[in-house]
Scaffold this motif. Structure first.
Motif, PDB file in Angstrom:
ATOM      1  N   VAL A 155     -96.600  -7.460  25.637  1.00  0.00           N
ATOM      2  CA  VAL A 155     -97.542  -6.353  25.488  1.00  0.00           C
ATOM      3  C   VAL A 155     -97.301  -5.696  24.130  1.00  0.00           C
ATOM      4  CG1 VAL A 155     -96.030  -4.703  26.683  1.00  0.00           C
ATOM      5  CG2 VAL A 155     -98.491  -4.251  26.552  1.00  0.00           C
ATOM      6  N   GLY A 156     -98.363  -5.297  23.491  1.00  0.00           N
ATOM      7  CA  GLY A 156     -98.280  -4.567  22.234  1.00  0.00           C
ATOM      8  C   GLY A 156     -99.299  -3.456  22.268  1.00  0.00           C
ATOM      9  N   SER A 157     -98.884  -2.251  21.946  1.00  0.00           N
ATOM     10  CA  SER A 157     -99.803  -1.123  22.054  1.00  0.00           C
ATOM     11  C   SER A 157     -99.235   0.089  21.336  1.00  0.00           C
ATOM     12  CB  SER A 157    -100.022  -0.766  23.536  1.00  0.00           C
ATOM     13  OG  SER A 157    -100.897   0.323  23.666  1.00  0.00           O
ATOM     14  N   MET A 158    -100.081   1.069  21.134  1.00  0.00           N
ATOM     15  CA  MET A 158     -99.643   2.369  20.655  1.00  0.00           C
ATOM     16  C   MET A 158     -99.742   3.382  21.790  1.00  0.00           C
ATOM     17  SD  MET A 158    -100.983   2.620  16.728  1.00  0.00           S
ATOM     18  CE  MET A 158    -100.330   4.268  16.500  1.00  0.00           C
ATOM     19  N   GLU A 159     -99.945   2.897  23.016  1.00  0.00           N
ATOM     20  CA  GLU A 159    -100.085   3.789  24.163  1.00  0.00           C
ATOM     21  C   GLU A 159     -99.129   3.373  25.275  1.00  0.00           C
ATOM     22  OE1 GLU A 159    -104.190   4.436  25.347  1.00  0.00           O
ATOM     23  OE2 GLU A 159    -104.830   3.756  23.359  1.00  0.00           O
ATOM     24  N   SER A 160     -98.271   4.288  25.676  1.00  0.00           N
ATOM     25  CA  SER A 160     -97.277   4.006  26.716  1.00  0.00           C
ATOM     26  C   SER A 160     -97.918   3.562  28.017  1.00  0.00           C
ATOM     27  CB  SER A 160     -96.417   5.247  26.974  1.00  0.00           C
ATOM     28  OG  SER A 160     -95.730   5.624  25.823  1.00  0.00           O
ATOM     29  N   GLN A 161     -99.054   4.178  28.372  1.00  0.00           N
ATOM     30  CA  GLN A 161     -99.694   3.837  29.645  1.00  0.00           C
ATOM     31  C   GLN A 161    -100.161   2.381  29.667  1.00  0.00           C
ATOM     32  OE1 GLN A 161    -100.851   6.191  27.550  1.00  0.00           O
ATOM     33  NE2 GLN A 161    -103.076   6.296  27.543  1.00  0.00           N
ATOM     34  N   LYS A 162    -100.484   1.814  28.517  1.00  0.00           N
ATOM     35  CA  LYS A 162    -100.881   0.403  28.469  1.00  0.00           C
ATOM     36  C   LYS A 162     -99.681  -0.509  28.674  1.00  0.00           C
ATOM     37  CE  LYS A 162    -105.115   0.883  25.826  1.00  0.00           C
ATOM     38  NZ  LYS A 162    -105.862   0.506  24.622  1.00  0.00           N
ATOM     39  N   VAL A 163     -98.531  -0.094  28.202  1.00  0.00           N
ATOM     40  CA  VAL A 163     -97.308  -0.860  28.416  1.00  0.00           C
ATOM     41  C   VAL A 163     -96.980  -0.855  29.908  1.00  0.00           C
ATOM     42  CG1 VAL A 163     -94.833  -1.008  27.906  1.00  0.00           C
ATOM     43  CG2 VAL A 163     -96.449  -0.376  26.085  1.00  0.00           C
ATOM     44  N   VAL A 164     -97.020   0.313  30.534  1.00  0.00           N
ATOM     45  CA  VAL A 164     -96.756   0.438  31.967  1.00  0.00           C
ATOM     46  C   VAL A 164     -97.751  -0.413  32.759  1.00  0.00           C
ATOM     47  CG1 VAL A 164     -96.723   2.015  33.947  1.00  0.00           C
ATOM     48  CG2 VAL A 164     -95.723   2.731  31.755  1.00  0.00           C
ATOM     49  N   ALA A 165     -99.026  -0.317  32.417  1.00  0.00           N
ATOM     50  CA  ALA A 165    -100.065  -1.058  33.134  1.00  0.00           C
ATOM     51  C   ALA A 165     -99.870  -2.570  33.016  1.00  0.00           C
ATOM     52  CB  ALA A 165    -101.449  -0.662  32.619  1.00  0.00           C
ATOM     53  N   ALA A 166     -99.485  -3.041  31.851  1.00  0.00           N
ATOM     54  CA  ALA A 166     -99.278  -4.483  31.654  1.00  0.00           C
ATOM     55  C   ALA A 166     -98.134  -5.000  32.523  1.00  0.00           C
ATOM     56  CB  ALA A 166     -98.995  -4.784  30.181  1.00  0.00           C
ATOM     57  N   ILE A 167     -97.057  -4.240  32.594  1.00  0.00           N
ATOM     58  CA  ILE A 167     -95.902  -4.664  33.392  1.00  0.00           C
ATOM     59  C   ILE A 167     -96.240  -4.602  34.880  1.00  0.00           C
ATOM     60  CG2 ILE A 167     -93.497  -4.168  33.981  1.00  0.00           C
ATOM     61  CD1 ILE A 167     -93.207  -3.063  31.074  1.00  0.00           C
ATOM     62  N   GLU A 168     -96.886  -3.531  35.315  1.00  0.00           N
ATOM     63  CA  GLU A 168     -97.283  -3.407  36.727  1.00  0.00           C
ATOM     64  C   GLU A 168     -98.241  -4.523  37.133  1.00  0.00           C
ATOM     65  OE1 GLU A 168     -98.845   0.294  38.143  1.00  0.00           O
ATOM     66  OE2 GLU A 168     -96.951   1.336  37.826  1.00  0.00           O
TER      67      GLU A 168
ATOM     68  N   ALA B 281     -98.639  -7.533  35.805  1.00  0.00           N
ATOM     69  CA  ALA B 281     -97.933  -8.820  35.868  1.00  0.00           C
ATOM     70  C   ALA B 281     -97.100  -8.917  37.143  1.00  0.00           C
ATOM     71  CB  ALA B 281     -97.044  -9.002  34.643  1.00  0.00           C
ATOM     72  N   ALA B 282     -96.395  -7.846  37.482  1.00  0.00           N
ATOM     73  CA  ALA B 282     -95.549  -7.864  38.687  1.00  0.00           C
ATOM     74  C   ALA B 282     -96.382  -8.039  39.949  1.00  0.00           C
ATOM     75  CB  ALA B 282     -94.717  -6.591  38.760  1.00  0.00           C
ATOM     76  N   LYS B 283     -97.536  -7.426  39.988  1.00  0.00           N
ATOM     77  CA  LYS B 283     -98.413  -7.559  41.153  1.00  0.00           C
ATOM     78  C   LYS B 283     -99.037  -8.955  41.206  1.00  0.00           C
ATOM     79  CE  LYS B 283     -99.431  -2.650  41.502  1.00  0.00           C
ATOM     80  NZ  LYS B 283    -100.427  -1.586  41.296  1.00  0.00           N
ATOM     81  N   GLN B 284     -99.511  -9.446  40.090  1.00  0.00           N
ATOM     82  CA  GLN B 284    -100.161 -10.758  40.058  1.00  0.00           C
ATOM     83  C   GLN B 284     -99.187 -11.894  40.353  1.00  0.00           C
ATOM     84  OE1 GLN B 284    -102.111 -10.929  36.220  1.00  0.00           O
ATOM     85  NE2 GLN B 284    -103.967  -9.979  37.008  1.00  0.00           N
TER      86      GLN B 284
ATOM     87  N   VAL C 200     -95.647  -0.805  19.229  1.00  0.00           N
ATOM     88  CA  VAL C 200     -94.633  -1.713  19.749  1.00  0.00           C
ATOM     89  C   VAL C 200     -95.197  -3.107  19.928  1.00  0.00           C
ATOM     90  CG1 VAL C 200     -93.269   0.051  20.934  1.00  0.00           C
ATOM     91  CG2 VAL C 200     -95.151  -1.067  22.146  1.00  0.00           C
ATOM     92  N   GLY C 201     -94.347  -4.075  19.778  1.00  0.00           N
ATOM     93  CA  GLY C 201     -94.623  -5.465  20.129  1.00  0.00           C
ATOM     94  C   GLY C 201     -93.497  -5.867  21.061  1.00  0.00           C
ATOM     95  N   LEU C 202     -93.794  -5.980  22.344  1.00  0.00           N
ATOM     96  CA  LEU C 202     -92.733  -6.108  23.341  1.00  0.00           C
ATOM     97  C   LEU C 202     -92.883  -7.327  24.231  1.00  0.00           C
ATOM     98  CD1 LEU C 202     -92.816  -2.399  24.559  1.00  0.00           C
ATOM     99  CD2 LEU C 202     -91.188  -3.407  22.933  1.00  0.00           C
ATOM    100  N   ARG C 203     -91.751  -7.790  24.702  1.00  0.00           N
ATOM    101  CA  ARG C 203     -91.683  -8.763  25.787  1.00  0.00           C
ATOM    102  C   ARG C 203     -91.024  -8.031  26.939  1.00  0.00           C
ATOM    103  NH1 ARG C 203     -89.026 -13.867  22.855  1.00  0.00           N
ATOM    104  NH2 ARG C 203     -87.600 -13.510  24.566  1.00  0.00           N
ATOM    105  N   PHE C 204     -91.397  -8.387  28.157  1.00  0.00           N
ATOM    106  CA  PHE C 204     -90.793  -7.740  29.311  1.00  0.00           C
ATOM    107  C   PHE C 204     -90.443  -8.780  30.366  1.00  0.00           C
ATOM    108  CE2 PHE C 204     -95.369  -7.644  30.037  1.00  0.00           C
ATOM    109  CZ  PHE C 204     -95.483  -8.166  31.313  1.00  0.00           C
ATOM    110  N   ALA C 205     -89.491  -8.424  31.192  1.00  0.00           N
ATOM    111  CA  ALA C 205     -89.115  -9.250  32.339  1.00  0.00           C
ATOM    112  C   ALA C 205     -88.867  -8.316  33.517  1.00  0.00           C
ATOM    113  CB  ALA C 205     -87.856 -10.058  32.044  1.00  0.00           C
ATOM    114  N   VAL C 206     -89.344  -8.745  34.681  1.00  0.00           N
ATOM    115  CA  VAL C 206     -89.119  -8.007  35.918  1.00  0.00           C
ATOM    116  C   VAL C 206     -88.398  -8.958  36.868  1.00  0.00           C
ATOM    117  CG1 VAL C 206     -90.189  -6.764  37.837  1.00  0.00           C
ATOM    118  CG2 VAL C 206     -91.260  -6.704  35.571  1.00  0.00           C
ATOM    119  N   VAL C 207     -87.301  -8.497  37.449  1.00  0.00           N
ATOM    120  CA  VAL C 207     -86.532  -9.303  38.395  1.00  0.00           C
ATOM    121  C   VAL C 207     -86.371  -8.512  39.687  1.00  0.00           C
ATOM    122  CG1 VAL C 207     -84.315 -10.436  38.850  1.00  0.00           C
ATOM    123  CG2 VAL C 207     -85.280 -10.474  36.545  1.00  0.00           C
TER     124      VAL C 207
END
Length: 147
Positions: A41-54, A56-59, A99-106
């Motif tokens: 995820v890459g964004s200038m908005e925190s809510q978009k980062v949260v939404a992308a991670i949520e 992905a975890a749901k899907q 930000v230009g981020l990679r995320f992992a959820v375990v």
């Protein structure tokens, strides 16, 4: 109630987000039969980062969309990880940061006692800085929460 040394969920999430090798990513979580997902995820908005991670975890079936405690747990793990990458500012665009981020959820049980239940770990790694290519630096955040 002791953590199993080989079941350190935060360590696994961090290793997962740092590796580029797909087979190594699968090995990290398959050895424990835990659920995991990763993305970018890459964004200038925190809510978009949260939404992308949520999303992905749901899907990917890491959390159940219709179970509030699972979404709530994930939200707090994400916020803790974001707090780490933003050095406590919890804002991006409003302070001219991108930000230009990679995320992992375990998701798994890191304890010897199975009745302790499952936990979620969110690791975020990437770059943060002024919205000018080449003026960013690395950042890493980790959040862990019980379900």
């Amino acid at each position: 109630m002791a953590l199993k040394k080989e079941h350190r969920i935060g360590r696994h999430a961090t290793l997962l987000v740092l590796t580029d090798d797909r087979s190594e990513q699968e090995q990290i979580t398959n050895q424990l039969n835990w659920k995991s997902c990763s993305g970018k995820v890459g964004s200038m908005e925190s809510q978009k980062v949260v939404a992308a991670i949520e999303t992905a975890a749901k899907q990917q079936g890491i959390i159940k969309d219709n179970v509030y405690r699972e979404t709530h747990s994930l939200y707090h793990a994400i916020m803790e990880a974001l707090y780490g990458i933003t050095r406590g500012q919890m804002q991006l665009g409003s302070v001219m940061r991108t930000v230009g981020l990679r995320f992992a959820v375990v998701r798994g049980n890191p304890y010897e006692d199975e009745t302790e239940g499952e936990w979620l770990a969110v690791a975020i790694y990437g770059t943060i800085g002024a919205p000018i290519k080449g003026l960013e630096h690395e950042t890493l955040g980790l959040g862990i929460n019980h379900i």
